[in-house]
Design a protein around this motif. Sequence first.
Motif, PDB file in Angstrom:
ATOM      1  N   TYR A   1      -2.497 -23.149  -8.211  1.00  0.00           N
ATOM      2  CA  TYR A   1      -1.627 -23.854  -6.221  1.00  0.00           C
ATOM      3  C   TYR A   1      -1.164 -24.834  -6.390  1.00  0.00           C
ATOM      4  O   TYR A   1      -1.312 -25.888  -7.032  1.00  0.00           O
ATOM      5  CB  TYR A   1      -3.429 -24.090  -5.929  1.00  0.00           C
ATOM      6  CG  TYR A   1      -3.940 -22.604  -5.109  1.00  0.00           C
ATOM      7  CD1 TYR A   1      -5.234 -22.798  -5.727  1.00  0.00           C
ATOM      8  CD2 TYR A   1      -2.965 -21.810  -4.822  1.00  0.00           C
ATOM      9  CE1 TYR A   1      -6.043 -21.616  -4.887  1.00  0.00           C
ATOM     10  CE2 TYR A   1      -4.322 -20.341  -4.805  1.00  0.00           C
ATOM     11  CZ  TYR A   1      -5.917 -20.780  -5.035  1.00  0.00           C
ATOM     12  OH  TYR A   1      -6.352 -19.157  -5.068  1.00  0.00           O
ATOM     13  N   CYS A   2      -0.094 -25.243  -6.227  1.00  0.00           N
ATOM     14  CA  CYS A   2       0.406 -26.237  -5.639  1.00  0.00           C
ATOM     15  C   CYS A   2      -0.294 -27.373  -5.246  1.00  0.00           C
ATOM     16  O   CYS A   2      -1.091 -27.374  -4.489  1.00  0.00           O
ATOM     17  CB  CYS A   2       1.683 -25.687  -4.683  1.00  0.00           C
ATOM     18  SG  CYS A   2       2.084 -28.183  -4.065  1.00  0.00           S
TER      19      CYS A   2
ATOM     20  N   ASP B   1       3.932 -27.397  -8.556  1.00  0.00           N
ATOM     21  CA  ASP B   1       3.940 -25.976  -9.161  1.00  0.00           C
ATOM     22  C   ASP B   1       2.087 -25.245 -10.180  1.00  0.00           C
ATOM     23  O   ASP B   1       2.182 -25.951 -11.057  1.00  0.00           O
ATOM     24  CB  ASP B   1       5.335 -25.284  -8.735  1.00  0.00           C
ATOM     25  CG  ASP B   1       5.875 -25.130  -8.398  1.00  0.00           C
ATOM     26  OD1 ASP B   1       7.471 -25.066  -8.861  1.00  0.00           O
ATOM     27  OD2 ASP B   1       5.719 -25.832  -7.583  1.00  0.00           O
ATOM     28  N   SER B   2       2.192 -24.086  -9.899  1.00  0.00           N
ATOM     29  CA  SER B   2       0.994 -23.758  -9.716  1.00  0.00           C
ATOM     30  C   SER B   2       1.574 -23.338 -11.713  1.00  0.00           C
ATOM     31  O   SER B   2       1.123 -23.573 -12.797  1.00  0.00           O
ATOM     32  CB  SER B   2       0.253 -22.478  -9.597  1.00  0.00           C
ATOM     33  OG  SER B   2       1.576 -21.117  -9.889  1.00  0.00           O
TER      34      SER B   2
ATOM     35  N   THR C   1      -2.690 -23.957  -0.915  1.00  0.00           N
ATOM     36  CA  THR C   1      -2.845 -22.176  -1.175  1.00  0.00           C
ATOM     37  C   THR C   1      -1.891 -20.807  -1.576  1.00  0.00           C
ATOM     38  O   THR C   1      -2.270 -20.822  -1.440  1.00  0.00           O
ATOM     39  CB  THR C   1      -4.350 -21.710   0.372  1.00  0.00           C
ATOM     40  OG1 THR C   1      -2.693 -21.932   1.422  1.00  0.00           O
ATOM     41  CG2 THR C   1      -4.597 -22.180   0.613  1.00  0.00           C
ATOM     42  N   VAL C   2      -1.227 -21.834  -2.437  1.00  0.00           N
ATOM     43  CA  VAL C   2      -0.105 -21.137  -2.214  1.00  0.00           C
ATOM     44  C   VAL C   2       0.591 -21.835  -4.103  1.00  0.00           C
ATOM     45  O   VAL C   2       0.544 -23.014  -4.587  1.00  0.00           O
ATOM     46  CB  VAL C   2       1.383 -21.169  -1.597  1.00  0.00           C
ATOM     47  CG1 VAL C   2       1.337 -19.949  -0.974  1.00  0.00           C
ATOM     48  CG2 VAL C   2       1.744 -22.489  -1.152  1.00  0.00           C
ATOM     49  N   PRO C   3       1.086 -21.228  -5.188  1.00  0.00           N
ATOM     50  CA  PRO C   3       1.331 -20.974  -6.071  1.00  0.00           C
ATOM     51  C   PRO C   3       2.737 -22.403  -6.333  1.00  0.00           C
ATOM     52  O   PRO C   3       2.851 -23.099  -6.856  1.00  0.00           O
ATOM     53  CB  PRO C   3       1.573 -19.975  -7.299  1.00  0.00           C
ATOM     54  CG  PRO C   3       2.373 -19.230  -5.776  1.00  0.00           C
ATOM     55  CD  PRO C   3       1.195 -19.351  -4.661  1.00  0.00           C
ATOM     56  N   ARG C   4       3.742 -22.547  -5.204  1.00  0.00           N
ATOM     57  CA  ARG C   4       5.025 -22.961  -4.990  1.00  0.00           C
ATOM     58  C   ARG C   4       5.128 -24.075  -4.008  1.00  0.00           C
ATOM     59  O   ARG C   4       4.705 -23.998  -3.087  1.00  0.00           O
ATOM     60  CB  ARG C   4       6.194 -22.251  -4.757  1.00  0.00           C
ATOM     61  CG  ARG C   4       6.359 -21.214  -5.812  1.00  0.00           C
ATOM     62  CD  ARG C   4       6.289 -21.568  -7.221  1.00  0.00           C
ATOM     63  NE  ARG C   4       7.771 -22.391  -8.291  1.00  0.00           N
ATOM     64  CZ  ARG C   4       8.929 -21.665  -7.379  1.00  0.00           C
ATOM     65  NH1 ARG C   4       8.818 -21.067  -7.661  1.00  0.00           N
ATOM     66  NH2 ARG C   4       9.818 -22.828  -7.964  1.00  0.00           N
TER      67      ARG C   4
ATOM     68  N   ALA D   1       4.952 -25.716   0.750  1.00  0.00           N
ATOM     69  CA  ALA D   1       3.968 -25.340   1.343  1.00  0.00           C
ATOM     70  C   ALA D   1       3.837 -26.007   2.643  1.00  0.00           C
ATOM     71  O   ALA D   1       4.045 -28.028   2.622  1.00  0.00           O
ATOM     72  CB  ALA D   1       3.619 -25.222  -0.472  1.00  0.00           C
TER      73      ALA D   1
END
Length: 122
Positions: free
Chosen positions: A34-35, A54-55, A101-104, A108
């Motif tokens: 996650y980010c 970022d992830s 809770t997001v990769p980018r 976000a």
Amino acid sequence: VQLVESGGGSVQAGGSLRLSCAASGYAGNSYGSYCMGWFRQAPGKEREAIADMDSDGSTSYGGSVKGRFTISEDYAKKTLLLQMNSLKPEDTGIYYCAGATVPRCAGAYFTYWGQGTQVTVS
């Protein structure tokens, strides 16, 4: 998920500090997926984003810290780091780490926040 910052303190202008943010509560090996980001809030000012990752390891920085601060992660220790060099009095503030809770990180929403650590530059 819990995020706990450490490493803040008082330093003279031109000095360095390294902040750490220990993460816990991520399911399985999901930390790193996650980010993650660092924010700061100076006295009397709104909180501002200063660095994020970022992830995939891509990083971005706020204009005021670019070239002086470096964000990184120690995945084995589940720790987000912020190396701060050439500190200036205007870097004074409370520094927070945060997790999305997001990769980018672009756009976000940061769901998880630490309690903050004080950095004072004189």
